[in-house]
Design a protein around this motif. Structure first.
Motif, PDB file in Angstrom:
ATOM      1  N   TRP A  82       0.826  -1.212   0.000  1.00  0.00           N
ATOM      2  CA  TRP A  82       0.000   0.000   0.000  1.00  0.00           C
ATOM      3  C   TRP A  82       0.857   1.258   0.000  1.00  0.00           C
ATOM      4  O   TRP A  82       0.547   2.228  -0.684  1.00  0.00           O
ATOM      5  N   LEU A  83       1.934   1.226   0.769  1.00  0.00           N
ATOM      6  CA  LEU A  83       2.761   2.425   0.916  1.00  0.00           C
ATOM      7  C   LEU A  83       3.410   2.832  -0.399  1.00  0.00           C
ATOM      8  O   LEU A  83       3.486   4.022  -0.722  1.00  0.00           O
ATOM      9  N   ILE A  84       3.891   1.863  -1.172  1.00  0.00           N
ATOM     10  CA  ILE A  84       4.615   2.214  -2.395  1.00  0.00           C
ATOM     11  C   ILE A  84       3.692   2.333  -3.608  1.00  0.00           C
ATOM     12  O   ILE A  84       4.152   2.674  -4.700  1.00  0.00           O
ATOM     13  N   THR A  85       2.396   2.056  -3.430  1.00  0.00           N
ATOM     14  CA  THR A  85       1.469   2.181  -4.550  1.00  0.00           C
ATOM     15  C   THR A  85       1.104   3.649  -4.753  1.00  0.00           C
ATOM     16  O   THR A  85       0.607   4.310  -3.843  1.00  0.00           O
ATOM     17  N   LEU A 134      -0.122  12.607   2.757  1.00  0.00           N
ATOM     18  CA  LEU A 134      -1.382  11.970   2.367  1.00  0.00           C
ATOM     19  C   LEU A 134      -1.334  10.446   2.481  1.00  0.00           C
ATOM     20  O   LEU A 134      -2.368   9.781   2.357  1.00  0.00           O
ATOM     21  N   ARG A 135      -0.152   9.884   2.715  1.00  0.00           N
ATOM     22  CA  ARG A 135      -0.062   8.430   2.912  1.00  0.00           C
ATOM     23  C   ARG A 135      -0.843   7.988   4.148  1.00  0.00           C
ATOM     24  O   ARG A 135      -1.338   6.850   4.194  1.00  0.00           O
ATOM     25  N   ILE A 136      -0.939   8.862   5.155  1.00  0.00           N
ATOM     26  CA  ILE A 136      -1.630   8.471   6.386  1.00  0.00           C
ATOM     27  C   ILE A 136      -3.127   8.247   6.122  1.00  0.00           C
ATOM     28  O   ILE A 136      -3.649   7.160   6.399  1.00  0.00           O
ATOM     29  N   PRO A 137      -3.856   9.228   5.568  1.00  0.00           N
ATOM     30  CA  PRO A 137      -5.270   8.934   5.256  1.00  0.00           C
ATOM     31  C   PRO A 137      -5.421   7.843   4.207  1.00  0.00           C
ATOM     32  O   PRO A 137      -6.393   7.082   4.244  1.00  0.00           O
ATOM     33  N   TRP A 138      -4.481   7.755   3.279  1.00  0.00           N
ATOM     34  CA  TRP A 138      -4.501   6.700   2.269  1.00  0.00           C
ATOM     35  C   TRP A 138      -4.499   5.324   2.936  1.00  0.00           C
ATOM     36  O   TRP A 138      -5.332   4.467   2.625  1.00  0.00           O
ATOM     37  N   LEU A 139      -3.574   5.112   3.871  1.00  0.00           N
ATOM     38  CA  LEU A 139      -3.489   3.822   4.551  1.00  0.00           C
ATOM     39  C   LEU A 139      -4.726   3.563   5.407  1.00  0.00           C
ATOM     40  O   LEU A 139      -5.217   2.433   5.474  1.00  0.00           O
ATOM     41  N   LEU A 140      -5.230   4.593   6.053  1.00  0.00           N
ATOM     42  CA  LEU A 140      -6.412   4.422   6.895  1.00  0.00           C
ATOM     43  C   LEU A 140      -7.633   4.034   6.070  1.00  0.00           C
ATOM     44  O   LEU A 140      -8.393   3.132   6.451  1.00  0.00           O
ATOM     45  N   VAL A 141      -7.830   4.707   4.942  1.00  0.00           N
ATOM     46  CA  VAL A 141      -8.983   4.393   4.089  1.00  0.00           C
ATOM     47  C   VAL A 141      -8.864   2.971   3.541  1.00  0.00           C
ATOM     48  O   VAL A 141      -9.841   2.203   3.534  1.00  0.00           O
ATOM     49  N   LEU A 142      -7.668   2.605   3.110  1.00  0.00           N
ATOM     50  CA  LEU A 142      -7.471   1.250   2.593  1.00  0.00           C
ATOM     51  C   LEU A 142      -7.721   0.211   3.682  1.00  0.00           C
ATOM     52  O   LEU A 142      -8.292  -0.854   3.418  1.00  0.00           O
TER      53      LEU A 142
END
Length: 439
Positions: free
Chosen positions: A23-26, A331-339
């Motif tokens: 998820w992080l590198i996507t 924005l990685r933080i909300p990205w990871l949370l939503v995923l």
């Protein structure tokens, strides 16, 4: 022997890091025409390749697998079972959820192809949904090789992974220096097999009997890795980066072998402290559900990326700062949370199907010998070939449905199930005492 909570923790920890790492590198980018592309973070922002030292956690999967097999296979053999009987049941634990996942993805590919979805987009999505499949054929092969590998372990102990490592280094020389084609495929079994074989050694106490061994493994592996990266030809990235040659994963390299040794050593060093933590029931209640759903998480963790891409990127709602910028990382933080929220919903929705698979698995019978073992071996050969093809080309190569590997996976899994059901429904053979009327 009681179940080792630390081994279950390793599986859960590895799953969490695999999911977070992917998820992080996507990265997703919406082009002016509305098409979604996925630029390669590791190739674009070079320093992120160092992150793979944390997220390349697959050695722990194979170490834990070897530890588990080092207990279940001898018990099965001591009870009079055969290699085919043990392998058939073990393989189904992977093949049933994998078959369900593959069937649903292939159905979606067929529908999208019939609806004239852009071939490039479909190919990218099909690759993303199969990127984790490389692990499955390798693990099935190592499972099939467990009886001779364990027999070698009982005879030669820790010398076996050492010899395997030396052969893997020789193979890597042929790959890097001589450019010998196809020989590198051996290192998928040799390098990951070292971690699997070390699982046998760990279970039998060979790696922990002498206190300095784990520390020497961690330090020696780290020094070797640093030398191979700093002075040798290998990159630091432990995940494939487009354009890098040689790489460390395709096939596994000498640097990857060094990292396997390092990670196993660190794992053994951490074991006492983590085991004390896992003895607390509150901690164990958090870890256990992750381990119980590990296969589901592993297979389905890229689906939330597609859901979020459709909901936020195709609609233009997602902000798109420059790749690798401070805003992008923020924005990685909300990205990871939503995923994470989406994945939790996926796991919940899949529970009825998983219960059905569990019931189907149990109906294949206990660990029994097989009357027609050829069905099992042929089925596994078809499964390994199909899964390897998906891993290399994805579920929609060139935007088309891959018919032959799809048929191979269906037929292979059916043969494995048929072999197991044949064993399960075979009438019990009377003992000599019963046959002659003696008590």
């Amino acid at each position: 022997m009681s179940r080792d909570r630390y081994v279950d923790f390793l599986r859960a920890w590895a799953i969490v890091l695999v999911v977070l790492g992917h998820w992080l590198i996507t990265a997703l980018v919406r082009e002016p025409g509305g098409r979604i592309t996925a630029p390669e973070l590791l190739a674009t922002v070079d320093w992120t390749q160092w992150l793979t030292l944390v997220f390349q956690i697959m050695p722990l999967f194979f170490l834990a697998g070897g530890h588990a097999a080092g207990g279940s296979w001898p018990r099965h053999r001591a009870a009079g079972g055969t290699a085919a009987g043990w392998l058939g049941r073990r393989a189904l634990r992977l093949l049933l959820p994998t078959g369900l996942y593959s069937g649903l993805v292939l159905l979606a590919v067929a529908v999208c192809s019939a609806a004239d979805v852009d071939a490039g987009t479909l190919s990218l999505v099909g690759w993303a949904m199969a990127m984790q499949f490389w692990f499955l054929p390798v693990y099935l092969l190592l499972s099939a090789l467990t009886p001779p590998m364990h027999a070698a372990h009982l005879r030669w102990g820790g010398r076996v992974p050492v010899v395997m490592g030396v052969v893997a280094l020789a193979v890597d020389v042929l790959v890097v220096a001589v450019h010998t084609p196809y020989v590198g495929l051996l290192n998928y079994v040799l390098v990951w097999g070292v971690a699997y074989q070390l699982g046998f050694c760990w279970r039998d106490g060979l790696l922990t009997r002498r206190r300095p061994v784990p520390a020497l493994m961690a330090a020696g592996g780290a020094v070797a890795f640093a030398a191979l990266v700093g002075l040798g030809p290998f990159p630091v990235s432990l995940i494939l980066v487009t354009g890098q040659h040689p790489g460390n994963t395709d096939p596994p390299s000498a640097a990857m072998l060094a990292w396997v040794v390092t990670q196993v050593g660190l794992c053994l060093l951490a074991a006492p402290a983590v085991r004390r933590l896992l003895d607390r029931e509150r901690v164990w209640r958090v870890v256990r559900p992750v381990g119980a759903t590990s296969m589901t998480l592993y297979l389905w963790h890229m689906l939330p990326v597609l859901v979020v891409a459709a909901a936020f990127y195709l609609t233009g709602l997602a902000p798109e700062p420059a790749l690798g910028s401070a805003a992008w990382w923020g924005l990685r933080i909300p990205w990871l949370l939503v995923l994470g929220v989406v994945l939790a919903g996926v796991v919940s929705a899949l529970r009825p199907l998983e219960r059905g698979l569990t019931a189907l698995y149990e109906r294949t019978g206990p660990d029994a010998d097989l009357r027609h073992a050829w069905q099992l071996w042929l089925g596994l050969a078809l499964d390994v070939a199909a899964l390897a093809r998906f891993a290399v080309r994805g579920f929609a190569p060139d935007g088309r449905l891959p018919v032959l590997p799809a048929v191979g996976l269906v037929l292979g899994t059916a043969l494995v199930m048929l072999a197991r059901r044949t064993a399960a429904h075979r009438p019990e053979r009377p003992t000599t005492a019963r046959a002659t009327g003696r008590a």
